[in-house]
Design a protein around this motif. Structure first.
Motif, short mmCIF file in Angstrom:
data_model
loop_
_atom_site.label_atom_id
_atom_site.label_comp_id
_atom_site.label_asym_id
_atom_site.label_seq_id
_atom_site.Cartn_x
_atom_site.Cartn_y
_atom_site.Cartn_z
N SER A 23 68.33 50.75 43.84
CA SER A 23 67.22 50.39 44.73
C SER A 23 67.72 50.10 46.14
N GLU A 68 64.63 53.31 35.49
CA GLU A 68 64.14 53.08 36.85
C GLU A 68 63.39 51.76 36.99
N ARG A 69 62.61 51.41 35.99
CA ARG A 69 61.86 50.15 36.00
C ARG A 69 62.79 48.95 36.16
N GLU A 84 62.43 50.23 46.91
CA GLU A 84 62.22 51.62 46.50
C GLU A 84 63.43 52.03 45.68
N THR A 85 63.19 52.78 44.63
CA THR A 85 64.29 53.27 43.80
C THR A 85 64.69 54.67 44.24
N VAL A 93 64.00 48.61 39.83
CA VAL A 93 63.04 48.02 40.75
C VAL A 93 62.85 46.53 40.48
N THR A 125 59.90 58.28 41.94
CA THR A 125 60.35 57.11 42.68
C THR A 125 59.34 55.99 42.49
N ILE A 126 59.85 54.81 42.15
CA ILE A 126 58.99 53.63 41.99
C ILE A 126 59.23 52.72 43.19
N SER A 127 58.17 52.13 43.70
CA SER A 127 58.30 51.14 44.76
C SER A 127 57.46 49.92 44.37
N ALA A 128 57.85 48.77 44.90
CA ALA A 128 57.14 47.52 44.61
C ALA A 128 57.35 46.56 45.77
#
Length: 79
Positions: free
Chosen positions: A28, A54-55, A17-18, A58, A2-5
């Motif tokens: 997301s 995924e990138r 958050e993905t 986000v 999971t990626i968050s930004a």
């Protein structure tokens, strides 16, 4: 994974958050927040589009959140 930004502009902030989509790919969840003396404002919404990478999910989530802030601050939308 999971990626968050997050991104901030003045008293506004966007966090993303993905998550994996059921049909494959990634989506997301976008959180928009505004802090002010008149009271805090918070809005959460889910991305409708599914991304293979995924990138990209986000980055598009941050873009959507920042666009939402621009529309809100120019009073184009009222929520």
């Amino acid at each position: 994974m999971t990626i968050s930004a997050n991104a901030q502009e003045g008293t506004w902030s966007v966090s993303v958050e993905t998550r994996e989509a059921q049909e494959g790919g990634f989506q997301s969840t976008i959180h928009v927040k505004h802090v002010s003396p008149e009271g805090d404002f918070e809005r959460t919404f889910h991305q409708s589009q599914v991304f293979a990478v995924e990138r990209e999910a986000v980055l598009e989530g941050l873009r959507e959140g920042m666009t939402w802030i621009a529309l809100k601050t120019t009073r184009t939308i009222g929520v």
